[in-house]
Design an enzyme around this catalytic site. Sequence first.
Site, PDB file in Angstrom:
ATOM      1  N   LYS A  67      41.817  47.538  46.601  1.00 17.04           N
ATOM      2  CA  LYS A  67      40.737  46.975  45.780  1.00 17.04           C
ATOM      3  C   LYS A  67      39.454  47.786  45.985  1.00 17.04           C
ATOM      4  CE  LYS A  67      38.416  42.436  45.427  1.00 17.04           C
ATOM      5  NZ  LYS A  67      38.463  41.077  45.976  1.00 17.04           N
ATOM      6  N   SER A 142      38.999  38.121  42.152  1.00 15.13           N
ATOM      7  CA  SER A 142      38.389  39.408  41.898  1.00 15.13           C
ATOM      8  C   SER A 142      39.330  40.580  42.186  1.00 15.13           C
ATOM      9  CB  SER A 142      37.127  39.549  42.749  1.00 15.13           C
ATOM     10  OG  SER A 142      37.424  39.410  44.127  1.00 15.13           O
ATOM     11  N   SER A 166      40.626  34.901  45.186  1.00 14.96           N
ATOM     12  CA  SER A 166      40.638  36.261  44.633  1.00 14.96           C
ATOM     13  C   SER A 166      41.875  37.086  44.954  1.00 14.96           C
ATOM     14  CB  SER A 166      39.401  37.028  45.106  1.00 14.96           C
ATOM     15  OG  SER A 166      38.258  36.504  44.502  1.00 14.96           O
TER      16      SER A 166
END
Length: 468
Positions: A67, A142, A166
């Site tokens: 990420k 996210s 997330s």
Amino acid sequence: QVTCIEVVEAYVERIKEVNPLINAVVKDRFEEALQEARQVDQLLAEGPGDDFLEEKFPLLGVPITVKEAFALHGMPNTSGLVNRRNVIATSDATVVSRLKQAGAIPLGVTNCSELCMWYESSNKVYGRTNNPYDLQRIVGGSSGGEGSVLAAACSVIGVGSDIGGSIRMPAFFNGIFGHKPTTGVVPNDGQFPNAQGVRTSFLCTGPMCRYAEDLELMLRVMAGPGANKLKLDEKVSLEKIKFHCMDHDGGSIFVSPVDKEILQAQKKVVEHLESELGVQVRRVAIHKMKYSFQIWSAMMSSKDSNGQEAQLFSDLLGDHGKPVWPLWELIKWLVGMSSHTLPAIALGLTEKLVKLNPGGNAKLVSMGKSLQEEMEALLGPDGVLLYPSHPITAPKHHSPICMPFNFAYTAIFNVLGLPVTQCPLGLSSEGLPLGIQLVAASYNDHLTLAVARYLEKAFGGWVLPGKA
């Protein structure tokens, strides 16, 4: 049977083929990855012995993605914030460094929502990421780029983080496995924004992958010495687990009702456990879950034990620059002049409102504390709760703004500090992933991981997009 260079080349080709459609990998390091693959092949050719290598490098030559909110040396680390677009990581986040030391080869970094605080992964730096099962739908946030890239078979395993779901929402929307560990076991440092104050006990870094068996190995590597707390070596007897099941949160006015097909999938899991394992799955109704969103919200903005205020989101938006005034940004947004996304501006506005009711917040914080005690007591040393991952399957792009609080289904477990594994359960009639959350008491991650492995065998786990 295959060389490491062949494996990495295959994944590089796959990303080149699929990424123009899904926009999940926002910056690649293909050249470096291929170079690292050659070094792995050389190491194998020199032959220090497979057992030695497996112990020292459990992930030797495995392609991974990370990420973009995490520091990966030489890669951007913007978290989707326009005024950070020139920030390049000069070191690795702790978990990234541990995975690299275990032999993993990073292919690149993946998209997230602006400042990791929204459940659609879209921002003004990299644009929007699409769901590989239906490009018109969201990937969650996210860690959405990570969910999408893994589901599309562009990477083997990936690094995500989770303060309100997330890891688990993208894992659910994209039909893969994700694990939010017990709080405080896997280090969070090296990501932006990092948690401060009270939020340090809600943010968790964890593994995301297509196959359930990879969760435990990744978790061991990411947790390092902390893995000892997680009983991962304990043998789990599934027949001895006390299963509990809750169909929905009790009907919160803020959250959509749970979709019929999600309820159906959960019912099939219950029936399967009862018929195959001979266990009794106990239905429970935990009244306080109805206030999940309010509890999460109040606890996120509460002071920590030293009286330190929670960091304001609008301060984070102004990182490396002038302070951001959410109302002014909203006006600019309406005329297409803001460099921020609408969800980020909305969050900046609503956090001001939360501050207006200190009395109500204190009540909610204490309700959260008592819910935590209730959950720990219910689950005990051998309990697992089955709970929906989200009220609906992956919604269309932009629609989360109309149902902004649906993430409460995952968020509540962040403030409770409990370990949760997100497990896929095949596809809906529309071809979208279904799934379920498996929740255990603190430090009982081994239970949810064992149940995830079992459900993968029973329900098939990850399904290649486009197969249905």
